[in-house]
Scaffold this motif. Sequence first.
Motif, PDB file in Angstrom:
ATOM      1  N   ILE A   7       0.826  -1.208   0.000  1.00  0.00           N
ATOM      2  CA  ILE A   7       0.000   0.000   0.000  1.00  0.00           C
ATOM      3  C   ILE A   7       0.859   1.256   0.000  1.00  0.00           C
ATOM      4  N   SER A   8       2.037   1.187   0.577  1.00  0.00           N
ATOM      5  CA  SER A   8       2.923   2.356   0.582  1.00  0.00           C
ATOM      6  C   SER A   8       3.289   2.764  -0.847  1.00  0.00           C
ATOM      7  N   GLN A   9       3.408   1.802  -1.737  1.00  0.00           N
ATOM      8  CA  GLN A   9       3.720   2.111  -3.138  1.00  0.00           C
ATOM      9  C   GLN A   9       2.529   2.781  -3.816  1.00  0.00           C
ATOM     10  N   VAL A  10       1.322   2.364  -3.475  1.00  0.00           N
ATOM     11  CA  VAL A  10       0.122   2.994  -4.034  1.00  0.00           C
ATOM     12  C   VAL A  10       0.053   4.444  -3.580  1.00  0.00           C
ATOM     13  N   PHE A  11       0.263   4.673  -2.280  1.00  0.00           N
ATOM     14  CA  PHE A  11       0.221   6.046  -1.779  1.00  0.00           C
ATOM     15  C   PHE A  11       1.308   6.889  -2.430  1.00  0.00           C
ATOM     16  N   ASP A  12       2.494   6.316  -2.605  1.00  0.00           N
ATOM     17  CA  ASP A  12       3.589   7.039  -3.241  1.00  0.00           C
ATOM     18  C   ASP A  12       3.250   7.394  -4.692  1.00  0.00           C
ATOM     19  N   ALA A  13       2.587   6.496  -5.393  1.00  0.00           N
ATOM     20  CA  ALA A  13       2.233   6.741  -6.796  1.00  0.00           C
ATOM     21  C   ALA A  13       1.263   7.903  -6.955  1.00  0.00           C
ATOM     22  N   MET A  14       0.529   8.222  -5.882  1.00  0.00           N
ATOM     23  CA  MET A  14      -0.477   9.283  -5.947  1.00  0.00           C
ATOM     24  C   MET A  14       0.008  10.603  -5.342  1.00  0.00           C
ATOM     25  N   ARG A  15       1.262  10.688  -4.978  1.00  0.00           N
ATOM     26  CA  ARG A  15       1.782  11.891  -4.303  1.00  0.00           C
ATOM     27  C   ARG A  15       1.728  13.154  -5.153  1.00  0.00           C
ATOM     28  N   LEU A  16       1.670  13.032  -6.442  1.00  0.00           N
ATOM     29  CA  LEU A  16       1.631  14.211  -7.317  1.00  0.00           C
ATOM     30  C   LEU A  16       0.295  14.346  -8.046  1.00  0.00           C
ATOM     31  N   CYS A  17      -0.727  13.644  -7.566  1.00  0.00           N
ATOM     32  CA  CYS A  17      -2.030  13.641  -8.231  1.00  0.00           C
ATOM     33  C   CYS A  17      -2.875  14.834  -7.772  1.00  0.00           C
ATOM     34  N   ASP A  18      -3.332  15.625  -8.735  1.00  0.00           N
ATOM     35  CA  ASP A  18      -4.135  16.817  -8.452  1.00  0.00           C
ATOM     36  C   ASP A  18      -5.629  16.541  -8.394  1.00  0.00           C
ATOM     37  N   ASP A  19      -6.050  15.318  -8.660  1.00  0.00           N
ATOM     38  CA  ASP A  19      -7.475  14.990  -8.655  1.00  0.00           C
ATOM     39  C   ASP A  19      -8.054  15.163  -7.257  1.00  0.00           C
ATOM     40  N   ILE A  20      -9.337  15.534  -7.207  1.00  0.00           N
ATOM     41  CA  ILE A  20     -10.035  15.729  -5.938  1.00  0.00           C
ATOM     42  C   ILE A  20     -10.488  14.377  -5.402  1.00  0.00           C
ATOM     43  N   VAL A  21     -10.284  14.170  -4.112  1.00  0.00           N
ATOM     44  CA  VAL A  21     -10.661  12.926  -3.445  1.00  0.00           C
ATOM     45  C   VAL A  21     -12.164  12.948  -3.153  1.00  0.00           C
ATOM     46  N   PRO A  22     -12.866  11.841  -3.426  1.00  0.00           N
ATOM     47  CA  PRO A  22     -14.285  11.770  -3.051  1.00  0.00           C
ATOM     48  C   PRO A  22     -14.453  11.943  -1.537  1.00  0.00           C
ATOM     49  N   MET A  23     -15.576  12.520  -1.133  1.00  0.00           N
ATOM     50  CA  MET A  23     -15.792  12.850   0.284  1.00  0.00           C
ATOM     51  C   MET A  23     -15.691  11.638   1.206  1.00  0.00           C
ATOM     52  N   ASN A  24     -16.126  10.454   0.754  1.00  0.00           N
ATOM     53  CA  ASN A  24     -16.036   9.287   1.645  1.00  0.00           C
ATOM     54  C   ASN A  24     -14.576   8.912   1.926  1.00  0.00           C
ATOM     55  N   ILE A  25     -13.704   9.162   0.989  1.00  0.00           N
ATOM     56  CA  ILE A  25     -12.281   8.894   1.222  1.00  0.00           C
ATOM     57  C   ILE A  25     -11.687   9.999   2.090  1.00  0.00           C
ATOM     58  N   VAL A  26     -12.124  11.238   1.884  1.00  0.00           N
ATOM     59  CA  VAL A  26     -11.638  12.340   2.718  1.00  0.00           C
ATOM     60  C   VAL A  26     -11.912  12.026   4.187  1.00  0.00           C
ATOM     61  N   GLY A  27     -13.118  11.556   4.482  1.00  0.00           N
ATOM     62  CA  GLY A  27     -13.467  11.209   5.857  1.00  0.00           C
ATOM     63  C   GLY A  27     -12.588  10.108   6.409  1.00  0.00           C
ATOM     64  N   ALA A  28     -12.298   9.115   5.593  1.00  0.00           N
ATOM     65  CA  ALA A  28     -11.466   7.996   6.042  1.00  0.00           C
ATOM     66  C   ALA A  28     -10.036   8.452   6.326  1.00  0.00           C
ATOM     67  N   VAL A  29      -9.565   9.462   5.606  1.00  0.00           N
ATOM     68  CA  VAL A  29      -8.213   9.979   5.834  1.00  0.00           C
ATOM     69  C   VAL A  29      -8.205  10.928   7.031  1.00  0.00           C
ATOM     70  N   THR A  30      -9.140  11.876   7.060  1.00  0.00           N
ATOM     71  CA  THR A  30      -9.102  12.905   8.099  1.00  0.00           C
ATOM     72  C   THR A  30      -9.422  12.372   9.485  1.00  0.00           C
ATOM     73  N   GLU A  31     -10.164  11.273   9.591  1.00  0.00           N
ATOM     74  CA  GLU A  31     -10.460  10.739  10.927  1.00  0.00           C
ATOM     75  C   GLU A  31      -9.213  10.201  11.617  1.00  0.00           C
ATOM     76  N   ARG A  32      -8.125  10.020  10.877  1.00  0.00           N
ATOM     77  CA  ARG A  32      -6.876   9.527  11.448  1.00  0.00           C
ATOM     78  C   ARG A  32      -5.940  10.660  11.878  1.00  0.00           C
TER      79      ARG A  32
END
Length: 127
Positions: free
Chosen positions: A49-74
């Motif tokens: 999963i660390s490689q997946v996150f690394d692959a998206m480090r320069l992505c300008d696309d907007i994250v869907p709200m359900n994913i935003v919640g999953a990230v921000t709750e941490r």
Amino acid sequence: MSNALPPLHNGHAPFTLQELFREALYAFEEWDAELTVPIVTFEGRVVPISQVFDAMRLCDDIVPMNIVGAVTERLTKPWEGEGPLDQMTFSTAARVMGVLVRKRLLANGGADIAAVAAQADESRSRR
């Protein structure tokens, strides 16, 4: 293994990579006390999963709200975005999740693994 994932196109990720990010987030949520980073599969290949996150480090696309919640709750502090309605990009989410992976490795006793991951992230960001 860096070519195992599809590349970004002018800062935009293909839908398959966005879906893989979601799968990596779910794998992180279910990560217990193992010393190794959880994996997901992409086109029959095993990808940490660390490689997946690394692959998206320069992505300008907007994250869907359900994913935003999953990230921000941490997060330990409230998150405030800079876009309309506090939108979060995949780049921001990927950076947050990369830090959380390294912290989890340290907490699980994988300090050596976390140090190697941090060095790899640092060398990639210099390129």
